[in-house]
Design an enzyme around this catalytic site. Sequence first.
Site, PDB file in Angstrom:
ATOM      1  N   HIS A   1       0.814  -1.218   0.000  1.00 51.51           N
ATOM      2  CA  HIS A   1       0.000   0.000   0.000  1.00 51.51           C
ATOM      3  C   HIS A   1       0.844   1.264   0.000  1.00 51.51           C
ATOM      4  O   HIS A   1       0.382   2.314  -0.453  1.00 51.51           O
ATOM      5  CB  HIS A   1      -0.942  -0.001   1.216  1.00 51.51           C
ATOM      6  CG  HIS A   1      -0.222   0.157   2.526  1.00 51.51           C
ATOM      7  ND1 HIS A   1       0.261  -0.920   3.247  1.00 51.51           N
ATOM      8  CD2 HIS A   1       0.117   1.264   3.241  1.00 51.51           C
ATOM      9  CE1 HIS A   1       0.843  -0.484   4.350  1.00 51.51           C
ATOM     10  NE2 HIS A   1       0.777   0.832   4.371  1.00 51.51           N
TER      11      HIS A   1
ATOM     12  N   HIS B   1       4.904   8.880  12.961  1.00 51.63           N
ATOM     13  CA  HIS B   1       3.975   7.774  13.193  1.00 51.63           C
ATOM     14  C   HIS B   1       4.744   6.533  13.630  1.00 51.63           C
ATOM     15  O   HIS B   1       5.922   6.372  13.319  1.00 51.63           O
ATOM     16  CB  HIS B   1       3.099   7.476  11.974  1.00 51.63           C
ATOM     17  CG  HIS B   1       3.782   6.857  10.794  1.00 51.63           C
ATOM     18  ND1 HIS B   1       4.897   7.390  10.183  1.00 51.63           N
ATOM     19  CD2 HIS B   1       3.476   5.740  10.071  1.00 51.63           C
ATOM     20  CE1 HIS B   1       5.246   6.639   9.152  1.00 51.63           C
ATOM     21  NE2 HIS B   1       4.408   5.621   9.068  1.00 51.63           N
TER      22      HIS B   1
END
EC number: 1.13.11.16
Length: 316
Positions: free
Chosen positions: A115, A179
């Site tokens: 992805h 993140h």
Amino acid sequence: MPVLLECLSHTPLSGYCDPAPEVVAEVGRIHAAARARVADFDPQLVVVFAPDHYNGFFYDVMPPFCIGASASAVGDFGSLAGQLAVPADLALDLAQAVLAADVDVALSYRMQVDHGCAQALEILTGSLDRYPVVPVFINSVAPPMASCRRARLLGDALGRSLARSGQRVLVIGSGGISHEPPVPELAGATDEVAERLIAGRNPSREARAARQARTVAAARAFAAGDSRLHPLNPEWDRAFLKLLEEGQLPALDGFTDSAITREAGKSAHEVRTWIAAFGALQAYGPYRATLDYYRPIPEWIAGFGAMHARPIAETA
């Protein structure tokens, strides 16, 4: 020749653990505007700098950088699956140009992307094969990793070659800013997890579903404030984005692995994709960049950003 840069965060959690509808709509508008810019630009070639999350690259052989001469997307988290339209001869030429610039890069005729690459192509072009595309993998999760300086030099070497190509080139950087999703680590891993990180290609449907479920559960806990994952760091994100916006790429050379992990989380190393993309753009000359969007989105475990840029000579 003309070049357009689009850098954007990706998330496997879209549709699985979403923020408020107005935030989803906000991100959708940013993506639609970027897609319109790309359609108007009508690139003849796309070069996408992207990481991998132990879906295509593993510790059996983990290169710092790899150019795909043939590539397919695995379709994790509902992202597009299938073959990318890679011009193999051009990919080989680009690899040779990078090596000639004294930047070591691997070449793959059987690259698998996840992805991290496919989502950007879908958002910006609508498919995996609308345009000829050369994927460039940058290791961003599996220590040891190449430095941010080497990522910049990789981009610079590719940009210099692309600038001589005579083609309209879309350069994409796809990666998170601050993140830290639950990505496993080889250090201290059980034998089972270590084997998956070393040679975990083509997992069963059940294994992929279990991994997806763990990630979604972690996102829900993170959004609820019940998580030990590294918090998002908007201040760090904005400082990083400002350096890109101002063209201060050499200042990023000093970003160390330990500092990135400490300040922004273990997956913030994906900023190397943005650094490489801007390095490629800067090879065309001074540029003008626009920060289109930034928001910390806990549901997606991401400092979520988007930028685009063009050479000043093309915007005057």
